[in-house]
Write an enzyme that holds these catalytic residues in place. Structure first.
Site, PDB file in Angstrom:
ATOM      1  N   GLY A   1       0.825  -1.201   0.000  1.00  0.00           N
ATOM      2  CA  GLY A   1       0.000   0.000   0.000  1.00  0.00           C
ATOM      3  C   GLY A   1       0.862   1.255   0.000  1.00  0.00           C
TER       4      GLY A   1
ATOM      5  N   THR B   1      -3.176   1.456  11.650  1.00  0.00           N
ATOM      6  CA  THR B   1      -4.431   1.078  11.012  1.00  0.00           C
ATOM      7  C   THR B   1      -5.593   1.827  11.664  1.00  0.00           C
ATOM      8  OG1 THR B   1      -3.646  -1.108  10.359  1.00  0.00           O
ATOM      9  CG2 THR B   1      -6.022  -0.836  10.581  1.00  0.00           C
ATOM     10  N   THR B   2      -6.451   2.396  10.835  1.00  0.00           N
ATOM     11  CA  THR B   2      -7.606   3.133  11.344  1.00  0.00           C
ATOM     12  C   THR B   2      -8.890   2.468  10.865  1.00  0.00           C
ATOM     13  OG1 THR B   2      -7.529   4.624   9.426  1.00  0.00           O
ATOM     14  CG2 THR B   2      -6.350   5.315  11.401  1.00  0.00           C
TER      15      THR B   2
ATOM     16  N   ASN C   1      -1.666   8.942  13.774  1.00  0.00           N
ATOM     17  CA  ASN C   1      -0.713   9.684  12.957  1.00  0.00           C
ATOM     18  C   ASN C   1       0.662   9.611  13.610  1.00  0.00           C
ATOM     19  OD1 ASN C   1       0.760  11.997  11.734  1.00  0.00           O
ATOM     20  ND2 ASN C   1      -1.227  12.416  10.805  1.00  0.00           N
TER      21      ASN C   1
ATOM     22  N   HIS D   1      -7.943  14.699   2.835  1.00  0.00           N
ATOM     23  CA  HIS D   1      -6.993  13.689   2.369  1.00  0.00           C
ATOM     24  C   HIS D   1      -7.239  13.397   0.895  1.00  0.00           C
ATOM     25  CE1 HIS D   1      -6.340  12.915   6.683  1.00  0.00           C
ATOM     26  NE2 HIS D   1      -5.206  12.364   6.306  1.00  0.00           N
TER      27      HIS D   1
ATOM     28  N   LYS E   1      -8.466   7.624   0.059  1.00  0.00           N
ATOM     29  CA  LYS E   1      -8.637   7.260   1.475  1.00  0.00           C
ATOM     30  C   LYS E   1     -10.035   6.698   1.700  1.00  0.00           C
ATOM     31  CE  LYS E   1      -7.654   8.873   6.138  1.00  0.00           C
ATOM     32  NZ  LYS E   1      -6.794   7.729   6.395  1.00  0.00           N
TER      33      LYS E   1
ATOM     34  N   GLY F   1      -8.283   8.867  10.900  1.00  0.00           N
ATOM     35  CA  GLY F   1      -7.813   8.504  12.236  1.00  0.00           C
ATOM     36  C   GLY F   1      -7.196   9.690  12.951  1.00  0.00           C
TER      37      GLY F   1
END
Length: 269
Positions: A14, A102-103, A127, A158, A162, A168
């Protein structure tokens, strides 16, 4: 530690995974030993190092989560289901820490994830930027000192790819504001507004979400009264800021006692 810190990256193909692999290749004392992705990834079997345009020996992308068992630390920028699967796969394996960016986890997923990670270091953050974590501390202070008659809204933008909203980081900033007010965010948050909403309730913490283009990350917290407004904001210019922060967190976490941490712990905030 005299030996290289062995690191696995979950979500390795990713955007953030590739940035982490690149950051690892530029950091002394660490070594990428496993690159993990999901079973339907078009990148399975490819060299994760080459995909990240990084330097170093090839590390082939795999969907076998047990490959992470040979690492000291896992850096995870994936999806909630993958995070849970990986945590279960490395249980009682000797892995010291999971660094999780991870969110989008539900309350049930978050509870299960925390339980599975008992006995190791779990450092979670919405973050990994040093600037954002300083912003979080400032938001908590501002919310605490500016109370009656002051409204709080969190704005974020963003890139178009996303998948979760609010981000997050936005939720992290909202929680900081709520902590400053000594309330739970879930009891005062307003995630969107439309139609005839009526007057704003006292103490509400609002969110506004924008998605578009290739924006890395823009966040602002506005604390407004009827006479003035304080704006606290942060802009990320390059994705590497998050990746480098996550690698620094991995190095720090490997030296800590088992437990749950965040970036404020690492920074001493």
């Amino acid at each position: 530690m005299t030996d290289l810190l062995k690191v696995s990256v979950l979500g390795a193909d990713g955007r953030m995974g590739r940035a982490v692999i690149s950051a690892l290749s530029e950091t002394e004392g660490v070594k990428l030993v496993a690159a993990l992705t999901h079973s339907e990834s078009a990148d399975l079997g490819k060299d994760s190092v080459a995909l990240a345009d990084a330097k170093g020996e090839p590390v082939i992308l795999t969907d076998d989560m047990t490959a992470a068992r040979k690492s000291d630390v896992i850096i995870d920028f994936s999806a909630p289901k993958a995070s849970l699967t990986a945590a279960e796969a490395i249980k009682n394996s000797g892995v010291r820490a999971i660094i999780s960016g991870t969110t989008g986890m539900s309350a049930a997923q978050s509870e299960a994830f925390h339980k599975t990670c008992e006995g190791i270091v779990l450092l979670q953050s919405g973050n990994f930027s040093l600037g954002v974590n300083m912003l979080e501390a400032l938001v908590e202070l501002g919310a605490n000192k500016l109370r009656e008659g002051w409204d709080i809204d969190v704005l974020e933008m963003h890139h178009r790819h996303k998948v979760d909203a609010p981000s997050g980081t936005a939720l992290m900033l909202g929680r900081a504001a709520a902590k400053g007010r000594n309330v739970e965010l879930e009891t005062v948050q307003k995630l969107s507004r439309e139609g005839q909403t009526g007057a704003r309730p006292e103490g509400e913490i609002g969110f506004a979400t924008l998605r578009g283009g290739g924006v890395i990350g823009e966040h602002a917290v506005k604390i407004a009264s009827e006479l003035e407004m304080l704006t606290l904001s942060h802009s990320a210019f390059d994705r590497s800021v998050f990746a480098k922060g996550a690698v620094s967190a991995a190095i720090w976490a490997a030296k800590q006692a088992a437990g749950r941490y965040d970036m404020k712990d690492m920074l001493g905030l």
